[in-house]
Design a protein around this motif. Structure first.
Motif, PDB file in Angstrom:
ATOM      1  N   UNK A  48       0.430  -1.281  -0.145  1.00  0.00           N
ATOM      2  CA  UNK A  48       0.293   0.031   0.237  1.00  0.00           C
ATOM      3  C   UNK A  48       1.001   1.514  -0.542  1.00  0.00           C
ATOM      4  N   UNK A  49       1.672   1.651   1.012  1.00  0.00           N
ATOM      5  CA  UNK A  49       2.805   2.440   0.864  1.00  0.00           C
ATOM      6  C   UNK A  49       3.696   3.026  -0.321  1.00  0.00           C
ATOM      7  N   UNK A  50       3.577   1.538  -0.925  1.00  0.00           N
ATOM      8  CA  UNK A  50       4.477   2.040  -2.426  1.00  0.00           C
ATOM      9  C   UNK A  50       4.291   2.187  -3.491  1.00  0.00           C
ATOM     10  N   UNK A  51       2.214   1.340  -3.324  1.00  0.00           N
ATOM     11  CA  UNK A  51       1.422   1.817  -4.404  1.00  0.00           C
ATOM     12  C   UNK A  51       1.935   3.401  -4.168  1.00  0.00           C
ATOM     13  N   UNK A  52       0.845   4.286  -3.599  1.00  0.00           N
ATOM     14  CA  UNK A  52       1.152   5.609  -2.852  1.00  0.00           C
ATOM     15  C   UNK A  52       2.311   6.157  -3.461  1.00  0.00           C
ATOM     16  N   UNK A  53       3.093   5.985  -3.552  1.00  0.00           N
ATOM     17  CA  UNK A  53       5.014   6.193  -4.447  1.00  0.00           C
ATOM     18  C   UNK A  53       4.939   6.485  -5.467  1.00  0.00           C
ATOM     19  N   UNK A  54       4.492   5.540  -6.133  1.00  0.00           N
ATOM     20  CA  UNK A  54       4.384   5.420  -7.624  1.00  0.00           C
ATOM     21  C   UNK A  54       3.526   5.735  -7.881  1.00  0.00           C
ATOM     22  N   UNK A  55       2.061   6.527  -6.918  1.00  0.00           N
ATOM     23  CA  UNK A  55       0.967   7.369  -7.923  1.00  0.00           C
ATOM     24  C   UNK A  55       2.120   8.672  -7.374  1.00  0.00           C
ATOM     25  N   UNK A  56       2.352   8.889  -6.843  1.00  0.00           N
ATOM     26  CA  UNK A  56       3.155  10.331  -6.199  1.00  0.00           C
ATOM     27  C   UNK A  56       3.877  10.544  -7.604  1.00  0.00           C
ATOM     28  N   UNK A  57       4.954   9.721  -7.810  1.00  0.00           N
ATOM     29  CA  UNK A  57       5.776   9.172  -8.797  1.00  0.00           C
ATOM     30  C   UNK A  57       5.518   9.919 -10.367  1.00  0.00           C
ATOM     31  N   UNK A  58       4.364   9.305 -10.830  1.00  0.00           N
ATOM     32  CA  UNK A  58       3.301   9.357 -11.717  1.00  0.00           C
ATOM     33  C   UNK A  58       2.936  10.877 -12.149  1.00  0.00           C
ATOM     34  N   UNK A  59       2.071  11.493 -11.083  1.00  0.00           N
ATOM     35  CA  UNK A  59       1.541  12.757 -11.001  1.00  0.00           C
ATOM     36  C   UNK A  59       2.724  13.536 -11.369  1.00  0.00           C
ATOM     37  N   UNK A  60       4.192  13.996 -11.203  1.00  0.00           N
ATOM     38  CA  UNK A  60       5.565  14.571 -11.334  1.00  0.00           C
ATOM     39  C   UNK A  60       5.269  14.386 -12.823  1.00  0.00           C
ATOM     40  N   UNK A  61       4.951  12.531 -13.248  1.00  0.00           N
ATOM     41  CA  UNK A  61       5.971  12.616 -14.765  1.00  0.00           C
ATOM     42  C   UNK A  61       5.075  13.166 -15.365  1.00  0.00           C
ATOM     43  N   UNK A  62       3.263  13.356 -15.128  1.00  0.00           N
ATOM     44  CA  UNK A  62       1.835  13.796 -16.215  1.00  0.00           C
ATOM     45  C   UNK A  62       2.364  15.388 -16.411  1.00  0.00           C
ATOM     46  N   UNK A  63       2.671  15.508 -15.406  1.00  0.00           N
ATOM     47  CA  UNK A  63       3.015  17.671 -15.277  1.00  0.00           C
ATOM     48  C   UNK A  63       4.716  18.274 -15.720  1.00  0.00           C
ATOM     49  N   UNK A  64       5.426  16.948 -15.725  1.00  0.00           N
ATOM     50  CA  UNK A  64       7.099  17.538 -15.657  1.00  0.00           C
ATOM     51  C   UNK A  64       7.529  17.914 -16.777  1.00  0.00           C
ATOM     52  N   UNK A  65       6.422  17.941 -18.072  1.00  0.00           N
ATOM     53  CA  UNK A  65       6.718  18.650 -19.588  1.00  0.00           C
ATOM     54  C   UNK A  65       6.486  20.414 -19.028  1.00  0.00           C
ATOM     55  N   UNK A  66       5.752  20.742 -18.630  1.00  0.00           N
ATOM     56  CA  UNK A  66       4.545  21.421 -18.264  1.00  0.00           C
ATOM     57  C   UNK A  66       5.612  22.635 -17.213  1.00  0.00           C
ATOM     58  N   UNK A  67       6.293  21.715 -16.126  1.00  0.00           N
ATOM     59  CA  UNK A  67       6.462  22.841 -15.182  1.00  0.00           C
ATOM     60  C   UNK A  67       8.278  22.834 -15.716  1.00  0.00           C
ATOM     61  N   UNK A  68       8.942  21.841 -16.735  1.00  0.00           N
ATOM     62  CA  UNK A  68      10.234  21.850 -17.291  1.00  0.00           C
ATOM     63  C   UNK A  68       9.861  21.633 -18.774  1.00  0.00           C
ATOM     64  N   UNK A  69       9.264  22.717 -19.486  1.00  0.00           N
ATOM     65  CA  UNK A  69       9.175  22.801 -20.844  1.00  0.00           C
ATOM     66  C   UNK A  69      10.587  22.451 -21.758  1.00  0.00           C
ATOM     67  N   UNK A  70      10.458  22.156 -22.584  1.00  0.00           N
ATOM     68  CA  UNK A  70      11.590  21.395 -23.871  1.00  0.00           C
ATOM     69  C   UNK A  70      11.990  20.115 -23.700  1.00  0.00           C
ATOM     70  N   UNK A  71      12.855  19.636 -24.685  1.00  0.00           N
ATOM     71  CA  UNK A  71      13.242  17.835 -24.310  1.00  0.00           C
ATOM     72  C   UNK A  71      13.485  17.107 -23.286  1.00  0.00           C
ATOM     73  N   UNK A  72      14.623  17.825 -22.015  1.00  0.00           N
ATOM     74  CA  UNK A  72      14.562  17.402 -21.033  1.00  0.00           C
ATOM     75  C   UNK A  72      13.352  16.920 -20.542  1.00  0.00           C
ATOM     76  N   UNK A  73      12.572  18.059 -20.044  1.00  0.00           N
ATOM     77  CA  UNK A  73      11.388  17.314 -19.033  1.00  0.00           C
ATOM     78  C   UNK A  73      10.400  16.619 -20.255  1.00  0.00           C
TER      79      UNK A  73
END
Length: 417
Positions: free
Chosen positions: A272-297
Motif C-alpha cells: 500500500x505504501x509503495x503504491x502511494x509512492x508510485x502514484x506520486x511519481x506518476x503525477x510528477x511525470x504527467x506535469x513535468x513537461x509543464x514544469x520543465x518545458x523543453x526536450x529534457x522535461x
C-alpha cells in the motif's frame, strides 16, 4: 516438461500475450493517432471518443468476467479474445469510417480486458503453484514490450504504407507473437493448496478494498490522458515534434522492468505504501513537461510515466489478490472495471478541453490531480484499515520481540481471554 521449464514457458507466453493485447491492441493508438490526424479529418474530440470507445469495451469486458463463473477451461476463451484483438487491430487499417473505427476500438478494448484478466489468472496461479510468485511482476512487462515494439515499428511502417500500414503491420507482428501464448500458456489455473487457517487473513469489513478500487479508478482517469495524447501533444509543438515516437519508446522501455522493481519494493516496504509512492511519481511525470518545458522535461516525464503506470497496475492487482484471496478472478476483474471506468471518462474530458482550448496544459493538470486523489484515497484507506503481513505489509520486529530471550507474544498473536 520439467517444472522449471513449465513456469518459464508460462511466464514468457503471458508476457507475449500482454504485449499483443495491451501494448499493441490498446496502446498502438497513441503513436498512430497523429499520423491518422495528418491524413484524415480526425479532430481531437473524435480522437477522444475513439479512445473512450476502446475503454468502454475494456470496462464491459472486465465486468463480463467479473460476473462470469471461473470455469475449468479458460484457455479456449483466452484464444478467442486474442484472435478478436488481432482482427480489430488489422481492421483499423482497412477503413476510414469513424463509426467502424469506434466499433473496432470498442471490440479491441473488450478483448484486451478479457485476455488481460484471463492471462493474469492463469499465469499468476501457475507461478504461485510452482513457488515462483516473486516472478509475477515480470508478467506485466509485456505491456511495455508491446509499447516499445510499436514505437519502433510505427515510423518504419508509416514510411512504407502510411498509417494504414501501421495498423496492418502491427497486426502481422502480433500474429507472429501470438504463437507463443497460443501454445505456451497453461490450460487451466491450477488449484493452490489453501494456507493454514491461522495464516489466512481475517475478513475485513469494509476493509481497504473499496479504497483500492477508488484509487485505481482515479489512476485510470488520470494516466490515460497522457497515455492517449502524449505523442500528439509533442507533435503539436514544433520544438518537440521530433520527440514524439522517441518519448513513446522511452515509455515502453521504462515500463518493461517497472513491475518487477515496484513489486520488489512493495514486498520490502509494504504494497500500500509503495503504491502511494508510485502514484506520486506518476503525477510528477504527467506535469513535468509543464514544469520543465523543453526536450529534457518531455523525455524525463516520459520515463517517469512509463516507469509507473504498469507498476501501479502490478501493485494494485497484487494487493487486491491479498485482500481477497478466495475470489481472485472476480477481484481482478472488479479492479480492472474500476480502472476501465476512469479510462472512459478521461479521454472525453480531455477531448472536450482541447475542443475549447487547443493546448494540453489543462488536460495534463487534471490528469495529475486525479492521480493525486488516488494516492490520498489509498492513504486514507490504509489509515482506517491497517494491513497485516499476509495482506502486503512487511514484518517489522518490535523492540520487545527482537530480543532472543523475550517470549512475549506480539499483539496480533494474543489469544482472546
Amino acid at each position: 516438461m520439467t517444472s522449471h521449464a513449465s513456469w518459464h514457458l508460462s511466464l514468457a507466453a503471458g508476457i507475449a500475450l500482454l504485449a499483443i493485447v495491451m501494448g499493441i491492441g490498446r496502446f498502438a493508438y497513441t503513436p498512430l493517432l497523429p499520423l491518422m490526424q495528418a491524413d484524415q479529418p480526425l479532430s481531437d474530440l473524435l480522437a477522444g471518443w475513439l479512445a473512450s470507445g476502446n475503454y468502454l469495451g475494456y470496462l464491459l469486458g472486465a465486468l463480463w468476467l467479473a460476473g462470469a463463473r471461473p470455469g475449468s477451461q479458460p484457455l479456449p476463451r483466452l484464444r478467442r479474445q486474442l484472435l478478436l484483438n488481432l482482427a480489430c487491430v488489422a481492421a483499423m487499417g482497412l477503413t476510414s469510417s469513424p463509426w467502424l473505427w469506434l466499433l473496432w476500438r470498442f471490440l479491441a478494448g473488450w478483448s484486451s480486458a478479457a485476455a488481460f484478466v484471463l492471462a493474469s489468472g492463469l499465469v499468476l496461479e501457475e507461478l504461485a503453484r510452482r513457488g515462483r510468485a516473486a516472478k509475477s511482476g515480470w508478467l506485466y512487462s509485456g505491456v511495455g514490450l508491446g509499447i516499445a515494439l510499436s514505437a519502433l515499428a510505427v515510423p518504419w511502417l508509416d514510411g512504407l504504407a502510411g498509417w494504414r500500414g501501421g495498423w496492418l503491420g502491427l497486426a502481422a507482428l502480433g500474429g507472429l507473437l501470438a504463437l507463443l501464448p497460443w501454445f505456451g500458456l497453461p490450460g487451466a489455473a491450477a488449484s493452490i493448496p489453501a494456507a493454514p487457517s491461522a495464516q489466512m487473513p481475517a475478513p475485513r469489513r469494509p476493509g481497504l478494498l473499496p479504497w483500492l478500487l477508488l484509487a485505481y479508478f482515479c489512476e485510470g482517469l488520470g494516466y490515460i490522458i497522457t497515455g492517449t495524447f502524449m505523442v500528439a501533444m509533442l507533435h503539436q509543438q514544433p520544438a518537440l515534434a521530433g520527440l514524439g515516437h522517441l518519448s513513446w519508446l522511452l515509455v515502453g522501455l521504462a515500463a518493461i522492468p517497472s513491475c518487477g522493481l515496484w513489486l520488489g519494493l512493495g514486498h520490502r516496504l509494504g504494497l500500500a505504501g509503495t503504491l502511494v509512492a508510485a502514484h506520486l511519481a506518476q503525477a510528477l511525470g504527467i506535469v513535468l513537461p509543464l514544469l520543465w518545458p523543453g526536450p529534457a522535461g518531455a523525455l524525463l516525464g516520459a520515463l517517469l510515466f512509463g516507469g509507473t503506470f504498469m507498476g501501479i497496475t502490478a501493485l494494485t492487482l497484487s494487493l487486491g489478490r491479498k485482500l481477497a484471496p478466495i475470489r481472485v478472478q472476480a477481484t481482478l476483474a472488479g479492479l480492472t472495471a474500476a480502472f476501465g471506468l476512469g479510462q472512459i471518462i478521461g479521454p472525453v474530458l480531455a477531448g472536450l478541453s482541447l475542443s475549447h482550448q487547443y493546448n494540453y496544459d489543462q488536460a495534463l493538470l487534471g490528469g495529475a490531480l486525479a492521480v493525486l486523489l488516488g494516492a490520498l484515497a489509498l492513504l486514507w484507506g490504509r489509515y482506517r484499515y491497517p494491513l497485516s503481513t499476509t495482506q502486503g505489509e512487511p514484518s517489522c520486529p518490535t523492540s520487545t520481540s527482537s530480543s532472543p530471550g523475550n517470549k512475549s507474544p506480539s499483539p496480533g498473536s494474543r489469544r482472546p481471554n
